[in-house]
Design a protein around this motif. Structure first.
Motif: not given
Lengths: 233, 416, 417
Positions: A161-188
């Motif tokens: 919905s094209n928000p001004s801001i996204v708040l992410a509470d420990e988004p990678t905490a339950n992911l392995d590092s590779k998946t976590g990095e992918g997610l971070l890439h996406l958010m970046q």
């Protein structure tokens, strides 16, 4: 770019039985629009509390919080809900999604709340699922998706919905590092392509490595505020 | 022994804590059990009260607990089927009657009652005023004028409804016409000494009371009578005492009947109500049974991991079944206890005044009920209600209990 | 295509299939039971009403005012012909017949009883009551009294037994005429009937109306004119159509029309009492069911607190969650009610066509005019009344957890998983 989040003297404490546990004390914080920022600190430091306050999920005991120019204390519950609906996206640590809805429907749901017409909803949901790389998984239910895929759907829902801001509470905490990095890439990418501000709470080194600003929180206070050079492009 | 007791106490304590882990959920299902048991006790007692009211009504009205007639009279209540020499038989039977029993001799014969303008059929009762007063309703039912005096051979008692219908009052005369023992039609005038009120208008219209001697004279019966009515200290004695009397009077021309024989329809009613009460208990149980089962299932599934751990620690499946059933048992006992208390309190409250159905007097009469219903709590009904809930409740919860016990430790641990 | 909220609710309902199944079963059980019981009750009422109407009372009667209460021989309809004419002109009227009656001493060779003697018009009576069809011995009355022999009479089998008479025997009737004179005649038993209602079978002798009028000095007068119609609902219109005639007719005691429920006040009240006591038991039963399934509704929200927290966080208002939960509860209830109505109708429908054998209780039921086999009556009312009550009481129960959501704080909700 201007300031999107402005906290002045924000304090918050919780009651635990007879004990009053201070969570945040006199926090002053400004976040620039378009930022990609991490609230870091050990568990119990108050970073999630701060994130919740910025998200309007909780009320501060004292101090003011402004998001997008609106002061929270002046908003009614319904107005706050509307603000979250239109201006803020959320990504939680886990169990982000409504289990009985498919990936596509989960993304659609936000737009349903906003009152977007069904056809438009579906079009945009497909589009954003494609952006997060899940076009083939649109009809899967959360239980049929991996943890990383679930988080991607959550990101898709947060940005649709094209928000001004996204708040992410420990988004990678339950992911392995590779998946976590992918997610971070996406958010970046979302940050740079769409100009959406991201604020994370985390104690994951990798998240901090991606963040352009790291605010260290310790015992409810800001212990350190590190701006990386790349922030000002 | 002591060790055993210790284990039981501990298991009880554990079960007690377990049922209160989710207080709201336990409270909800307890409420269902309490309402259910309350309604079983309450409605059961009301139905029993209606039945007892009906029986009481009939026994008070003119049935008594036991009646003795000449063999043929019950099927053909004609004057020639009278009992001759009643005193002899009475003395033979007296030993069989428990202390506190009362009996009375009666003439009971169909007659026509008329005055200048009205005529109708009625039952003529020839009574011994003093003995009858201790036996049936009539002794206390006269509301205008006076009860029959001994030796008052010209007096008659009539019901209020008959007096209204006949436009007559105290002191006026009525003509009684009947067939005497020779088959001749005889009539005689009686003066109204008293007007009585009864539970039902049909009774008031249908029965006339005169002294036994005047009836015997009118009908040329000598000392013969139609029936001996016996009232016992308690309803339950009727059948055994009647059986005893039957044995003693075997070979005589008399027939002894207890009220269930005299009023087969009432007996059928009692039996139907008995079945109905039990069916109702089961229906109410089924309604709460679904909830009991569902709630126990929820509680068990939430704790699958715990059961897995217990099993991994070496607890035998039987123990787990017992544990779950013990929790159900505690919950049921709690609900049943509260339900019973509430039900008994309701019955007690209702029995102070009784439920007055006078506004529906005609409907009440149509159904043969008493005008005022007082709940009657029978231990047997109470036991049946409680056993239905307790036993079926435990039976139903066997399923979740076995489910919990069957779970293998590993699968249980994996259960989310 | 179903909308997302509806899909959500439906899928949530089936997240715990076993739990939902048990819950719907409880609701279905209540519905089946209520449909069956109400249909059974209404079937028995109808049987009772019809039995009374057909054996004796008719749908309505014209009488002189006060006759119903007093049954005085003087309170007569002096000109029955005028009433018959008026009735013949009302299209809803199926049939009408005049009767007269008086108490009298009825004696056989051996016995005498005080009972009701009733004068009937055999041809007309056959149209309004079942009397000709319940003759068990001998024959129904001939259209007119036999001029060669004694006038005929019908007696109930219990009365025949008490009087020790059989077909062909003579009965002496001794009573008081309308003018106070002695009324006496001898009739011959022509038929013996059995209705099953003991009071009726030992209570009266039927003779020709013509004979009755002669013996009891009635002239042309009668005591009641019995009217039958196709349906109970036509009683009111007939009464209204008849009213002007009855007011206009000159009669010593004004004429009135009484509907079946006024003629049988006991029956009407007994039905009302049965309905009320039934309703009380049913409401209690539904309450037990409601609490029995309330836990399902409660668990549906307690287990999903985190989920609700997420929904609140992304901007859903609490009212939407309440609506969702209510929709789910309503869904479960409707599934249960649907199944209950289906099976309730099937089961009740089976018995409505095949009947229920009353077995041992049939002697009892017969006294109220209910035959050995009872047919439950499946009507719109009996099918909907129970399930509707179930629906509303269940939803009222569901309101509690649904409204609890309103107080949910997103942060606290999110903390729970």
């Amino acid at each position: 770019m201007g300031t999107i989040v402005e906290c002045n003297g924000v304090s918050k404490s919780y009651r635990q039985g007879k004990l009053v546990v201070p969570a945040l004390a006199e926090i002053d914080l400004c976040v620039e629009a378009g930022g990609f920022m991490a609230l870091a600190g050990p568990s119990g430091s108050g970073k999630t509390t701060l994130l919740n306050l910025i998200g309007g999920l909780d009320d501060a005991d004292s101090g003011t919080i402004r998001v997008d120019g609106r002061e929270y204390a002046r908003q009614s519950k319904a107005q706050l809900a509307d603000l979250r609906l239109h201006r803020i996206g959320f990504v939680f640590q886990a169990y982000n999604l409504i289990p009985v809805l498919s990936a596509l429907e989960n993304v659609e749901y936000v737009m349903l709340l906003q009152g977007v017409a069904a056809r438009e909803r579906r079009r945009r949901a497909r589009e954003v699922l494609a952006v997060v790389g899940l076009e083939g998984m649109a009809h899967r239910r959360p239980a049929e998706l991996s943890g990383g895929q679930q988080q991607r759907v959550a990101v898709a829902r947060a940005i649709v919905s094209n928000p001004s801001i996204v708040l992410a509470d420990e988004p990678t905490a339950n992911l392995d590092s590779k998946t976590g990095e992918g997610l971070l890439h996406l958010m970046q990418r979302m940050n740079s392509d769409r100009g959406v501000t991201f604020i994370f709470s985390t104690h994951d080194e990798m998240v901090m490595a991606y963040a352009r600003r790291i605010v260290q929180i310790r015992d409810g206070r800001i212990a350190d505020d590190l701006h990386k050079a790349s922030e000002h492009r | 022994m002591i060790g055993n007791l210790d284990v039981v106490t501990m298991e009880l304590q554990l079960a007690w804590r377990n049922i209160w882990r989710n207080p709201r959920r336990t409270a909800v299902i307890l409420t269902a059990v309490i309402i259910g048991v309350w309604s079983m006790v309450g409605l059961g007692a009301l139905m029993r009260g209606i039945l007892i009211g009906m029986i009481q009504n009939n026994i008070d009205t003119l049935t008594g607990h036991i009646q003795i007639h000449q063999q043929a009279y019950p099927d053909d209540p004609a004057i020639e089927h009278s009992i001759s020499d009643p005193e002899t038989w009475m003395s033979a039977a007296r030993d069989a009657l428990p202390a506190g029993s009362r009996w009375s001799q009666r003439i009971r014969i169909g007659a026509v009652v008329s005055n200048a303008r009205h005529t109708r059929g009625a039952i003529l009762m020839g009574i011994d005023p003093a003995a009858e007063a201790r036996l049936s309703f009539i002794g206390t039912a006269v509301t205008e004028g006076a009860y029959l005096a001994d030796g008052d051979t010209g007096g008659i008692l009539i019901g209020r409804a008959l007096a209204q219908q006949f436009d007559t009052r105290l002191g006026r005369k009525l003509i009684l016409t009947a067939q005497d023992s020779d088959g001749e039609i005889v009539s005689r005038a009686f003066r109204i000494r008293g007007i009585y009120q009864a539970e039902m208008a049909d009774t008031e219209k249908g029965f006339l009371f005169v002294n036994r001697q005047s009836a015997q004279q009118l009908l040329k019966l000598g000392n013969r009578i139609s029936e001996i009515a016996i009232r016992l200290p308690a309803h339950e004695m009727a059948v055994p005492v009647a059986n005893d009397l039957k044995a003693r009077l075997a070979g005589s021309p008399l027939r002894v009947r207890a009220w269930p024989e005299i009023l087969p329809l009432l007996k059928a009613y009692v039996e139907m109500f008995d079945t109905f009460i039990l069916i109702w208990f089961i229906v109410v149980f089924v309604a709460m049974g679904f909830g009991i089962l569902n709630t126990t299932l929820m509680a068990v599934f939430e704790r699958m991991r715990e059961f897995g751990v217990l099993k991994a620690l070496g607890m035998r499946p039987g123990r787990i079944v017992r544990g779950v059933l013990l929790e159900t048992l505690l919950m049921l006992v709690l609900g049943i206890g509260a339900g019973n208390l509430l039900g008994l309190a309701t019955c007690w409250g209702l029995s102070i005044t009784g439920i007055d159905l006078s506004a529906m007097a005609e409907g009440v009469a149509y159904a043969g009920m008493a005008r005022i219903i007082t709940p009657v709590v029978w231990i047997r009904d109470l036991l049946r209600a409680n056993l239905v809930v307790l036993l079926l409740g435990l039976l139903v919860c066997l399923y979740p209990a076995i489910k919990a016990a069957r779970m293998t430790p590993v699968a249980a641990m994996r259960h989310h | 295509m179903l909308s997302i909220p509806v899909k959500m609710a439906w899928r949530n309902i089936w997240r715990h299939p076993r739990r939902t199944l048990l819950t719907t079963l409880a609701i279905a059980f209540a519905c089946v039971l209520l449909i069956f019981m109400l249909s059974f009750q209404f079937g028995s009422y109808e049987a009772m009403i019809n039995a009374s109407i057909k054996i004796h009372t008719g749908h309505l009667q014209v009488q002189a005012a006060g006759y119903q209460e007093q049954q005085e021989i003087r309170r007569v309809i002096e000109d029955p012909r005028a009433v018959h004419q008026a009735l013949a002109a009302i299209p809803e009227v199926d049939a009408h017949a005049a009767r007269a009656r008086a108490f009298a001493l009825v004696a056989s060779q051996e016995r005498a009883y005080g009972i009701m003697v009733e004068g009937i018009d055999p041809a007309a009576e056959a149209q309004v009551s079942t009397l000709p069809r319940i003759i068990r011995a001998g024959a129904y009355l001939a259209p007119a009294p036999d001029s060669e022999d004694l006038s005929g009479a019908l007696v109930g089998y219990l009365l025949a037994r008490n009087l020790r008479v059989d077909v062909g025997d003579e009965l002496t009737i001794l009573g008081q005429g309308r003018d106070g004179s002695v009324a006496a005649t001898v009739v011959r038993v022509r038929g013996i009937y059995r209705s099953g209602m003991d009071d009726y079978d030992r209570g009266a002798v039927q003779i020709h109306l013509q004979t009755f009028q002669e013996v009891f000095s009635m002239d042309a007068a009668v005591h009641e004119i019995v009217v039958t119609t196709g349906r109970l609902t036509e009683v009111g219109p007939i009464q209204r159509a008849l009213a002007p005639t009855l007011t206009d007719l000159a009669n010593t005691h004004p004429l009135v029309s009484l509907s079946w429920d006024a003629l049988l006040p006991g029956l009407k009240q007994a039905i009302a009492m049965d309905l009320v006591s039934g309703a009380i038991s049913y409401v209690i039963l539904i309450l037990v069911v409601a609490f029995s399934i309330l836990n399902t509704f409660l668990m549906a929200i307690f287990e999903r607190t985190h989920e609700f927290g997420v929904m609140l966080a992304i901007g859903a208002r609490p009212a939407r969650l309440t609506r969702l939960v209510l929709m789910e509860s309503a869904g479960i209830t409707l599934v249960g009610i649907g199944a209950g109505v289906l099976f309730g109708c099937l089961i009740t429908g089976y018995f409505a066509t095949h009947g229920i054998e009353l077995g041992g209780a049939s002697d009892l039921f017969r006294q109220y005019g209910i035959p050995n086999t009872l047919y439950p009556r499946l009507t719109v009312v009996t099918v909907t009344a129970g399930p509707l009550t179930v629906f509303f009481i269940t939803l009222a129960a569901a309101l509690y957890p649904a409204l609890k959501i309103q107080g949910l704080k997103p942060v606290e909700a999110l903390r729970l998983t």
